[in-house]
Design an enzyme around this catalytic site. Structure first.
Site, PDB file in Angstrom:
ATOM      1  N   THR A 167      39.102  21.896   4.833  1.00 14.22           N
ATOM      2  CA  THR A 167      38.116  22.913   5.161  1.00 14.22           C
ATOM      3  C   THR A 167      37.420  22.507   6.442  1.00 14.22           C
ATOM      4  O   THR A 167      37.211  21.309   6.674  1.00 14.22           O
ATOM      5  CB  THR A 167      37.077  23.079   4.039  1.00 14.22           C
ATOM      6  OG1 THR A 167      35.926  23.772   4.538  1.00 14.22           O
ATOM      7  CG2 THR A 167      36.607  21.737   3.506  1.00 14.22           C
ATOM      8  N   ASN A 168      37.072  23.473   7.271  1.00 12.24           N
ATOM      9  CA  ASN A 168      36.326  23.160   8.487  1.00 12.24           C
ATOM     10  C   ASN A 168      34.863  22.861   8.190  1.00 12.24           C
ATOM     11  O   ASN A 168      34.294  21.894   8.683  1.00 12.24           O
ATOM     12  CB  ASN A 168      36.405  24.333   9.474  1.00 12.24           C
ATOM     13  CG  ASN A 168      37.747  24.468  10.152  1.00 12.24           C
ATOM     14  OD1 ASN A 168      37.997  23.883  11.198  1.00 12.24           O
ATOM     15  ND2 ASN A 168      38.627  25.250   9.559  1.00 12.24           N
ATOM     16  N   THR A 169      34.243  23.711   7.359  1.00 11.37           N
ATOM     17  CA  THR A 169      32.801  23.618   7.147  1.00 11.37           C
ATOM     18  C   THR A 169      32.375  22.250   6.629  1.00 11.37           C
ATOM     19  O   THR A 169      31.379  21.682   7.089  1.00 11.37           O
ATOM     20  CB  THR A 169      32.328  24.710   6.171  1.00 11.37           C
ATOM     21  OG1 THR A 169      32.584  25.993   6.755  1.00 11.37           O
ATOM     22  CG2 THR A 169      30.844  24.589   5.883  1.00 11.37           C
ATOM     23  N   CYS A 172      38.057  28.457  10.266  1.00 13.39           N
ATOM     24  CA  CYS A 172      37.883  28.414   8.821  1.00 13.39           C
ATOM     25  C   CYS A 172      39.286  28.477   8.249  1.00 13.39           C
ATOM     26  O   CYS A 172      40.107  29.286   8.706  1.00 13.39           O
ATOM     27  CB  CYS A 172      37.033  29.583   8.323  1.00 13.39           C
ATOM     28  SG  CYS A 172      37.006  29.724   6.528  1.00 13.39           S
TER      29      CYS A 172
END
Length: 236
Positions: A83-85, A197
């Site tokens: 995941t990027n976040t 994302c």
């Protein structure tokens, strides 16, 4: 072959893309019935999502540190946060393990650097678009100028991720809105747009637009394949 650890479930919709892409990448390089050696720890996303929106990032880091430690104990030789976040707490996770963490922004920035791209648009959750942990890494480490959509479009991009894509909903109206946002970034000078994302690639693909898209899920998975096999792709 090195064993790759996947810290997934955020959301599982994109984690399954990681599993598929890494196995396909290993098979493409080795042929036959070869597949990747993987350790997957898939978390329950609901409490993490709630903590994200409450701003309690330390609590999210604690959950992921424990998961990362389990992945290392299971024999992984490198870790991907799928995941990027949640790369907002990547430093805390990296400090808790003794194996390398392959950072998703680095996998993306390295490709942009090789391609000579200097100005990029960024789509992702509001956290990824608005906070410094992702944009500043791209700026400081790779010299990139990073553009983000205006507030109303950022809100829409964020909402679609959490309310639709993480739940496996692919809606044509949302796709059209994303493509409009990509066009807007291009008019402001973006030479390419980062799908920052890991779910966005489920909605928008390169054939949908003439503007160059960089799907972070695909690039991160390719970085994992390189590590697994100890050599870069012959296409590099």
């Amino acid at each position: 072959m090195n064993t790759i650890g996947l810290l997934g479930g955020m959301s599982w919709e994109s984690t399954q893309s990681y599993y598929r892409l890494i196995n396909q990448g290993v098979n493409a390089r080795l042929g036959g019935l070869h597949s990747a050696q993987l350790v997957l720890y898939s978390v329950d996303f609901s409490p993490i999502e709630q903590l994200q929106h409450q701003g309690d990032w330390q609590a999210t880091a604690q959950i992921l540190r424990q998961a990362a430690h389990s992945i290392e104990q299971a024999g992984a030789q490198a870790l991907l946060i799928c995941t990027n976040t949640m790369h907002k707490v990547a430093d805390e996770i990296a400090a808790a393990i003794n194996i390398p963490l392959l950072h998703i922004a680095d996998a993306t920035g390295e490709v942009l650097l090789r391609q000579g791209i200097k100005t990029v648009g960024l789509l992702g959750t509001a956290f990824t678009m608005e906070q410094d942990f992702y944009r500043e890494r791209l700026r400081q480490k790779f010299g990139l100028e990073v553009l983000i959509p205006p507030p109303q479009q950022r809100q829409l991009v964020h909402q679609v991720i959490y309310e639709e894509l993480c739940a496996g909903k692919i809606l044509s109206a949302s796709k059209a809105a994303y493509l409009d946002t990509i066009d807007e970034l291009a008019t402001r000078g973006a030479e390419a747009v980062i799908l920052g994302c890991t779910e966005i690639g489920l909605l928008v693909q390169q054939q949908d637009t003439h503007i160059k898209l960089l799907d972070t899920t695909t690039l991160h998975a390719a970085k994992a394949v390189d590590f697994a096999l100890g050599t870069p792709s012959p296409q590099e």
